[in-house]
Write a protein that holds these residues in place. Structure first.
Motif, mmCIF file in Angstrom:
data_model
loop_
_atom_site.group_PDB
_atom_site.id
_atom_site.type_symbol
_atom_site.label_atom_id
_atom_site.label_comp_id
_atom_site.label_asym_id
_atom_site.label_seq_id
_atom_site.Cartn_x
_atom_site.Cartn_y
_atom_site.Cartn_z
ATOM 1 N N LEU A 299 -33.965 -17.799 51.372
ATOM 2 C CA LEU A 299 -32.945 -17.546 50.356
ATOM 3 C C LEU A 299 -32.184 -18.823 50.002
ATOM 4 O O LEU A 299 -31.869 -19.059 48.824
ATOM 5 C CB LEU A 299 -31.954 -16.495 50.862
ATOM 6 C CG LEU A 299 -32.380 -15.035 50.755
ATOM 7 C CD1 LEU A 299 -31.333 -14.145 51.396
ATOM 8 C CD2 LEU A 299 -32.607 -14.630 49.301
ATOM 9 N N LYS A 300 -31.907 -19.651 50.988
ATOM 10 C CA LYS A 300 -31.202 -20.897 50.729
ATOM 11 C C LYS A 300 -31.995 -21.789 49.783
ATOM 12 O O LYS A 300 -31.452 -22.358 48.823
ATOM 13 C CB LYS A 300 -30.943 -21.622 52.048
ATOM 14 C CG LYS A 300 -30.266 -22.979 51.878
ATOM 15 C CD LYS A 300 -30.825 -23.991 52.850
ATOM 16 C CE LYS A 300 -30.404 -25.386 52.446
ATOM 17 N NZ LYS A 300 -31.108 -26.431 53.200
ATOM 18 N N THR A 301 -33.313 -21.901 50.018
ATOM 19 C CA THR A 301 -34.153 -22.727 49.156
ATOM 20 C C THR A 301 -34.211 -22.162 47.741
ATOM 21 O O THR A 301 -34.076 -22.908 46.755
ATOM 22 C CB THR A 301 -35.568 -22.829 49.740
ATOM 23 O OG1 THR A 301 -35.499 -23.437 51.040
ATOM 24 C CG2 THR A 301 -36.478 -23.658 48.842
ATOM 25 N N ARG A 302 -34.385 -20.848 47.634
ATOM 26 C CA ARG A 302 -34.465 -20.228 46.300
ATOM 27 C C ARG A 302 -33.143 -20.363 45.545
ATOM 28 O O ARG A 302 -33.136 -20.610 44.328
ATOM 29 C CB ARG A 302 -34.829 -18.750 46.440
ATOM 30 C CG ARG A 302 -36.206 -18.507 47.034
ATOM 31 C CD ARG A 302 -37.328 -18.942 46.104
ATOM 32 N NE ARG A 302 -38.623 -18.568 46.654
ATOM 33 C CZ ARG A 302 -39.232 -17.395 46.450
ATOM 34 N NH1 ARG A 302 -38.646 -16.471 45.707
ATOM 35 N NH2 ARG A 302 -40.410 -17.161 46.982
ATOM 36 N N MET A 303 -32.030 -20.204 46.256
ATOM 37 C CA MET A 303 -30.725 -20.326 45.590
ATOM 38 C C MET A 303 -30.469 -21.764 45.158
ATOM 39 O O MET A 303 -29.860 -22.018 44.113
ATOM 40 C CB MET A 303 -29.615 -19.863 46.531
ATOM 41 C CG MET A 303 -29.642 -18.385 46.866
ATOM 42 S SD MET A 303 -29.239 -17.318 45.474
ATOM 43 C CE MET A 303 -27.477 -17.590 45.331
ATOM 44 N N ALA A 304 -30.929 -22.730 45.954
ATOM 45 C CA ALA A 304 -30.745 -24.140 45.591
ATOM 46 C C ALA A 304 -31.588 -24.523 44.381
ATOM 47 O O ALA A 304 -31.190 -25.395 43.593
ATOM 48 C CB ALA A 304 -31.109 -25.032 46.778
ATOM 49 N N LEU A 305 -32.733 -23.873 44.195
ATOM 50 C CA LEU A 305 -33.655 -24.212 43.102
ATOM 51 C C LEU A 305 -33.427 -23.379 41.846
ATOM 52 O O LEU A 305 -34.064 -23.636 40.818
ATOM 53 C CB LEU A 305 -35.103 -24.024 43.572
ATOM 54 C CG LEU A 305 -35.597 -24.985 44.665
ATOM 55 C CD1 LEU A 305 -36.967 -24.542 45.163
ATOM 56 C CD2 LEU A 305 -35.664 -26.416 44.143
ATOM 57 N N GLY A 313 -26.340 -13.525 42.411
ATOM 58 C CA GLY A 313 -25.815 -13.844 43.738
ATOM 59 C C GLY A 313 -26.912 -13.766 44.781
ATOM 60 O O GLY A 313 -28.091 -13.570 44.463
ATOM 61 N N MET A 314 -26.530 -13.888 46.044
ATOM 62 C CA MET A 314 -27.513 -13.890 47.134
ATOM 63 C C MET A 314 -28.240 -12.554 47.250
ATOM 64 O O MET A 314 -29.456 -12.510 47.438
ATOM 65 C CB MET A 314 -26.821 -14.228 48.457
ATOM 66 C CG MET A 314 -26.414 -15.676 48.613
ATOM 67 S SD MET A 314 -25.621 -15.998 50.209
ATOM 68 C CE MET A 314 -23.973 -15.344 49.904
ATOM 69 N N LEU A 315 -27.479 -11.452 47.162
ATOM 70 C CA LEU A 315 -28.103 -10.140 47.291
ATOM 71 C C LEU A 315 -29.063 -9.865 46.151
ATOM 72 O O LEU A 315 -30.142 -9.288 46.354
ATOM 73 C CB LEU A 315 -27.020 -9.053 47.344
ATOM 74 C CG LEU A 315 -26.136 -9.041 48.598
ATOM 75 C CD1 LEU A 315 -25.074 -7.945 48.508
ATOM 76 C CD2 LEU A 315 -26.989 -8.840 49.849
ATOM 77 N N ASP A 316 -28.697 -10.291 44.940
ATOM 78 C CA ASP A 316 -29.589 -10.118 43.796
ATOM 79 C C ASP A 316 -30.874 -10.924 43.990
ATOM 80 O O ASP A 316 -31.969 -10.445 43.694
ATOM 81 C CB ASP A 316 -28.881 -10.555 42.512
ATOM 82 C CG ASP A 316 -29.748 -10.354 41.275
ATOM 83 O OD1 ASP A 316 -30.263 -9.235 41.084
ATOM 84 O OD2 ASP A 316 -29.924 -11.338 40.516
ATOM 85 N N CYS A 317 -30.726 -12.128 44.507
ATOM 86 C CA CYS A 317 -31.894 -12.971 44.781
ATOM 87 C C CYS A 317 -32.797 -12.308 45.813
ATOM 88 O O CYS A 317 -34.029 -12.250 45.635
ATOM 89 C CB CYS A 317 -31.430 -14.341 45.277
ATOM 90 S SG CYS A 317 -32.771 -15.471 45.716
ATOM 91 N N ALA A 318 -32.213 -11.766 46.880
ATOM 92 C CA ALA A 318 -33.010 -11.102 47.922
ATOM 93 C C ALA A 318 -33.722 -9.876 47.373
ATOM 94 O O ALA A 318 -34.903 -9.639 47.682
ATOM 95 C CB ALA A 318 -32.103 -10.717 49.089
#
Length: 494
Positions: A299-305, A313-318
């Motif tokens: 998740l950290k990598t995807r949020m950074a990119l 947000g993080m939950l939406d990304c997950a």
């Protein structure tokens, strides 16, 4: 009774010798001059510690009763340490016993260096130290010089450079029994959060360069920052930092608990493991912790990119990753990440121990305290070497995490990605993003240290060098471990 009177008379004679201005009290200046006349040289800081330890009425000096009380209390502690070093139980300490004690600590010295230690205390030329020689040498030396090495040289809790792959710290029996261990972990976690937040722009730039930089797209540091700000404003510099900070707590807690359990399996019943045992236990604990929180790494990598507006947000990304790519997507790059733990933790520990030993053998004349700048330098160098050794695996891990999000992209394995990078970019391609990664090491370590020390004060953590008495008494009560535990806190006298 006569023996008691003789002992008091001996202490009174010593007191009068040290009381150079004949005012009935021993201040720092009296001790400095008096001890110098006796051929003993102590630093001002050491003498101040003696006065502070015995000064019950807080008048800045020791009267005779305070002087006697300090020496009697100090002598009891010295006897415990002497017994712990006397492995043969013959009432004498020889060079081999000193070498063994330091070897248990992880400090290797030659027989010549051990003999040099002996000569500094040996009055009769026998090249062994009896109790009287040991007591006379240390009686007016601050007690903190006995247990310092392990406590001064703790470093993995302090130094957070964004990759929590270091071998965990050792906590003493007293720290575990009194609950000080969790305060150290909380202080370390808070320091890591502040440090990671302050260096987040460099960390995001590293991820972008690892994934997007190539021979045809040569991304420089200034150009990378410009691109991030142009695409999403200054807030874009901190993308991915939230999850990077959130994962500190579960990773540290799991790693600590796993390390404590594995210690019992791979080590002895001693309080402190040997170096190779620490490496095995630390690497296994790191693997367990990383396995537990690895989806957060993805998740950290995807949020950074991510692009502006791509995720709310993080939950939406997950949720989107789970819906489009399945559970397996949260473990992309898992293998190179696990493989990277061994070189990182091993080299970091080896370099730190090497630098520690070099400093102790060359500069630890009166104290094992390395000082802030030496600690920071050793921690920075060891972390940098560890990162350098494991960096190709970290880069491959990041690319595998990122490529899984590209629609229509072929499934890649670790070995095929290594071959592709070497074929298209050469060996240099395995070190894309290394410059911003190294640029953040010094500020990350410095910020971590400052915040850690201040948080310790706020949490009421006792200073590392002010609790020897409790440590010795607690350790001595633990039958079967007292000898090994105290000897591992031996000061190096060379």
């Amino acid at each position: 009774m006569r023996k008691f009177r003789n002992h008091r008379m001996r202490l009174w004679s010593l007191f009068q010798t040290l009381d150079v201005n004949r005012d009935g009290g021993l201040c720092v200046n009296d001790l400095a001059v008096g001890l110098r006349r006796l051929g003993l040289h102590r630093t001002e800081g050491e003498l101040r510690k003696i006065v502070q330890a015995g000064d019950k009425d807080l008048d800045g000096q020791l009267d005779f009763e305070e002087f006697v009380h300090y020496l009697q209390d100090h002598e009891k502690k010295l006897r415990l340490v002497f017994k712990s070093l006397d492995k043969k139980n013959d009432g004498r300490i020889d060079a081999q016993e000193i070498m063994q004690s330091l070897r248990d600590l992880g400090v290797k010295i030659s027989e010549q260096q051990a003999e040099k230690i002996l000569r500094s205390m040996d009055k009769n030329g026998t090249m062994t130290i009896d109790w009287n020689e040991w007591r006379d040498y240390h009686l007016l030396h601050p007690v903190e010089n006995i247990p310092e090495i392990i406590l001064y040289w703790k470093h993995s809790t302090i130094f957070d450079v964004g990759e929590n792959l270091t071998v965990p710290d050792e906590f003493t029996v007293e720290e575990r029994q009194t609950g000080m261990w969790w305060r150290h972990l909380v202080a370390g976690g808070g320091a890591g959060a502040v440090s990671r937040t302050c260096t987040a722009p460099l960390d995001r730039l590293k991820v972008l360069m690892q994934v997007h930089a190539s021979r045809s797209n040569n991304m420089c540091i200034v150009g990378g920052f410009t691109q991030m700000i142009r695409e999403g404003g200054t807030r874009a510099l901190w993308r991915g930092n939230g999850i990077n900070v959130l994962k500190i707590a579960p990773e540290s807690a799991i790693k600590f608990m796993a390390y404590e359990q594995i210690k019992r399996l791979v080590g002895s019943d001693q309080e402190t493991l040997r170096i190779h045992e620490r490496l095995v236990a630390g690497s296994l604990a790191g693997a367990i912790a990383q396995s537990s929180i690895y989806p957060m790494e993805v998740l950290k990598t995807r949020m950074a990119l991510r692009k502006t507006g791509q995720y709310s947000g993080m939950l939406d990304c997950a949720r989107r990753i789970l819906a489009r790519e399945g559970v397996a997507a949260f473990y992309k790059g898992y293998v190179p990440n696990m493989l990277g733990i061994i070189p990182y933790a091993g080299i970091d520990l080896a370099v730190y121990e090497t630098l520690k030993n070099a400093w102790l053998q060359r500069y630890a004349v009166n104290s094992a305290d390395p000082g802030v700048f030496v600690l920071l330098a050793c921690g920075t160098m060891s972390s940098t070497c560890g990162q350098l050794a494991s960096y190709p695996l970290a880069l491959v891990r990041t690319r595998m995490q990122a490529q899984a999000s590209i629609e229509g992209a072929p499934e890649v394995t670790m070995s095929s990605l290594f071959r592709q990078i070497l074929r298209t970019e050469g060996a240099f391609g395995l070190y894309r993003g290394l410059a911003p990664n190294f640029m953040k090491v010094i500020p990350a370590v410095s910020i971590s240290y400052v915040v850690y020390e201040n948080l310790k004060i706020s949490l009421g953590v006792q200073s590392r060098w002010k609790s020897f008495g409790a440590r010795v008494s607690n350790t001595h009560r633990s039958r079967g471990s007292s000898r090994g535990n105290v000897c591992r806190r031996l000061t190096v006298w060379f």
